[in-house]
Design a protein around this motif. Sequence first.
Motif, PDB file in Angstrom:
ATOM      1  N   LEU A  96      15.955 -27.133  17.192  1.00 46.74           N
ATOM      2  CA  LEU A  96      16.162 -28.532  17.588  1.00 46.74           C
ATOM      3  C   LEU A  96      14.910 -29.132  18.216  1.00 46.74           C
ATOM      4  N   VAL A  97      14.243 -28.372  19.068  1.00 51.12           N
ATOM      5  CA  VAL A  97      13.028 -28.883  19.714  1.00 51.12           C
ATOM      6  C   VAL A  97      11.943 -29.120  18.671  1.00 51.12           C
ATOM      7  N   THR A  98      11.762 -28.161  17.770  1.00 51.18           N
ATOM      8  CA  THR A  98      10.750 -28.312  16.727  1.00 51.18           C
ATOM      9  C   THR A  98      11.048 -29.534  15.869  1.00 51.18           C
ATOM     10  N   ASN A  99      12.314 -29.723  15.491  1.00 51.55           N
ATOM     11  CA  ASN A  99      12.680 -30.919  14.724  1.00 51.55           C
ATOM     12  C   ASN A  99      12.306 -32.188  15.472  1.00 51.55           C
ATOM     13  N   ALA A 100      12.638 -32.240  16.759  1.00 55.70           N
ATOM     14  CA  ALA A 100      12.336 -33.440  17.544  1.00 55.70           C
ATOM     15  C   ALA A 100      10.838 -33.711  17.594  1.00 55.70           C
ATOM     16  N   GLY A 137      16.680 -25.970   9.852  1.00 58.90           N
ATOM     17  CA  GLY A 137      17.016 -25.972  11.269  1.00 58.90           C
ATOM     18  C   GLY A 137      18.438 -26.404  11.564  1.00 58.90           C
ATOM     19  N   LEU A 138      18.837 -27.572  11.082  1.00 63.14           N
ATOM     20  CA  LEU A 138      20.195 -28.039  11.353  1.00 63.14           C
ATOM     21  C   LEU A 138      21.236 -27.219  10.605  1.00 63.14           C
ATOM     22  N   LEU A 139      20.857 -26.635   9.477  1.00 61.77           N
ATOM     23  CA  LEU A 139      21.782 -25.748   8.778  1.00 61.77           C
ATOM     24  C   LEU A 139      22.070 -24.514   9.623  1.00 61.77           C
TER      25      LEU A 139
END
Length: 140
Positions: A57-61, A107-109
């Motif tokens: 989640l942090v990497t996505n953000a 990531g979200l998967l």
Amino acid sequence: MVDGRDQGIPGAARLTRRIGAGDLGAVAGVRGALRELWAHRVADDPAYTAELLTTELVTNALIHTAYGAVVTATLDGDVLRVEVRDFAPEPPDPYLPVSEERTHGRGLLLVQALADAWGMRDQGIGKVVWFELSGVKPAA
């Protein structure tokens, strides 16, 4: 910063950390802070899962927005909850990578597959993506 106790949740352990835009090096620091927060409180399996999902989640953000993020992690009883707030209005987009060779897009998967609950909510300017792991057993 690790707050230790959160005034709003009696007995809860809490961490809050702000990460600057594009500071991917800070992801390892967040994982270390999580280990400190959960040390001797959470068994290895849920702690490792929480670290993995938080990293995603942090990497996505940081990759998909230009504004940084705020990570909040709370351990309250047997529930671990992590929230990652960014400051971009676009919703997250879970999708299947087109090819097995692609190194991103999962990531979200992972969050969907491994978390007991997860979701997204608007937060003024931006949004919060969160997950929970329930029934967490204390470390042996």
